[in-house]
Scaffold this motif. Structure first.
Motif, mmCIF file in Angstrom:
data_model
loop_
_atom_site.group_PDB
_atom_site.id
_atom_site.type_symbol
_atom_site.label_atom_id
_atom_site.label_comp_id
_atom_site.label_asym_id
_atom_site.label_seq_id
_atom_site.Cartn_x
_atom_site.Cartn_y
_atom_site.Cartn_z
ATOM 1 N N ARG A 118 -12.357 -0.875 -6.207
ATOM 2 C CA ARG A 118 -12.089 -0.487 -4.816
ATOM 3 C C ARG A 118 -10.857 -1.193 -4.268
ATOM 4 O O ARG A 118 -10.062 -0.591 -3.542
ATOM 5 N N HIS A 119 -10.694 -2.441 -4.609
ATOM 6 C CA HIS A 119 -9.514 -3.179 -4.156
ATOM 7 C C HIS A 119 -8.249 -2.529 -4.706
ATOM 8 O O HIS A 119 -7.283 -2.305 -3.970
ATOM 9 N N ARG A 157 -7.855 0.578 -5.660
ATOM 10 C CA ARG A 157 -7.688 1.885 -5.019
ATOM 11 C C ARG A 157 -7.119 1.725 -3.603
ATOM 12 O O ARG A 157 -6.230 2.473 -3.192
ATOM 13 N N GLN A 158 -7.577 0.743 -2.861
ATOM 14 C CA GLN A 158 -7.073 0.515 -1.510
ATOM 15 C C GLN A 158 -5.612 0.076 -1.537
ATOM 16 O O GLN A 158 -4.827 0.478 -0.676
ATOM 17 N N LEU A 207 -3.572 1.007 1.911
ATOM 18 C CA LEU A 207 -4.431 0.507 2.975
ATOM 19 C C LEU A 207 -4.374 -1.016 3.087
ATOM 20 O O LEU A 207 -4.658 -1.578 4.132
#
Length: 172
Positions: free
Chosen positions: A94-95, A97-98, A103
């Motif tokens: 997730r990190h 991907r962000q 983001l």
């Protein structure tokens, strides 16, 4: 809505109210998140017919994804096994991907895992399955909220109210 915070999503309780009156939860096909949205859409129908020239205030307090973790089987099925990689791998994924989505600032590194949370690899297989199921049902509940927000947005569009409505989405 209802006054209780942690109610059975399929059975409700005696704090359920509609227009300040107690209402009986149907024996089948009831889920609080769906019911809240259905009543909200009825309110929008009424507001658009009776008071189309006046502003309205609609507050929907979805209790999902609070405990108890309960979801429709079809929503649960979408996420079965998706979390078996474990929370350590999921946090890294997730990190990344962000970061890729822009983001997060690239200088923001992944925070360390909470020391009170064990490394996924140290859990017995039975515990991993329990934790996976917990994450699966939680995801299914969020999915159901998303589905209902989509229904609400479609209703606003169908009533030609979407361009003149302020929608605030909050979660605790």
């Amino acid at each position: 809505g209802h006054l209780s915070g942690a109610t059975n999503f399929f059975k409700g309780d005696d704090t359920f109210r509609l227009d300040e009156e107690k209402f009986t939860v149907p024996k089948e096909g009831f889920y609080t998140t769906d019911a809240n949205t259905d009543y909200a859409m009825s309110f929008l129908d009424e507001a658009s017919k009776k008071h189309s020239d006046k502003p309205f205030f609609l507050y929907i307090a979805h209790n999902a994804p609070h405990y108890p973790l309960q979801a429709w089987p079809e929503d649960i099925a979408k996420y079965k096994g998706k979390f078996m990689a474990g929370w350590d791998a999921l946090r890294i994924e997730r990190h990344k991907r962000q970061l890729k989505m822009g983001l997060l600032d690239p200088k923001w590194k992944l925070s360390p895992r909470d020391p009170k949370v064990p490394a996924w690899d140290t859990l017995p297989e039975k515990q991993k399955k329990i934790e996976d199921l917990t994450m699966v049902v939680f995801a299914a509940m969020i999915d159901r909220v998303d589905q209902n927000i989509g229904k609400l947005m479609n209703k606003l569009k169908a009533l030609d109210m979407d361009d003149n409505t302020l929608l605030l989405f909050l979660s605790d």
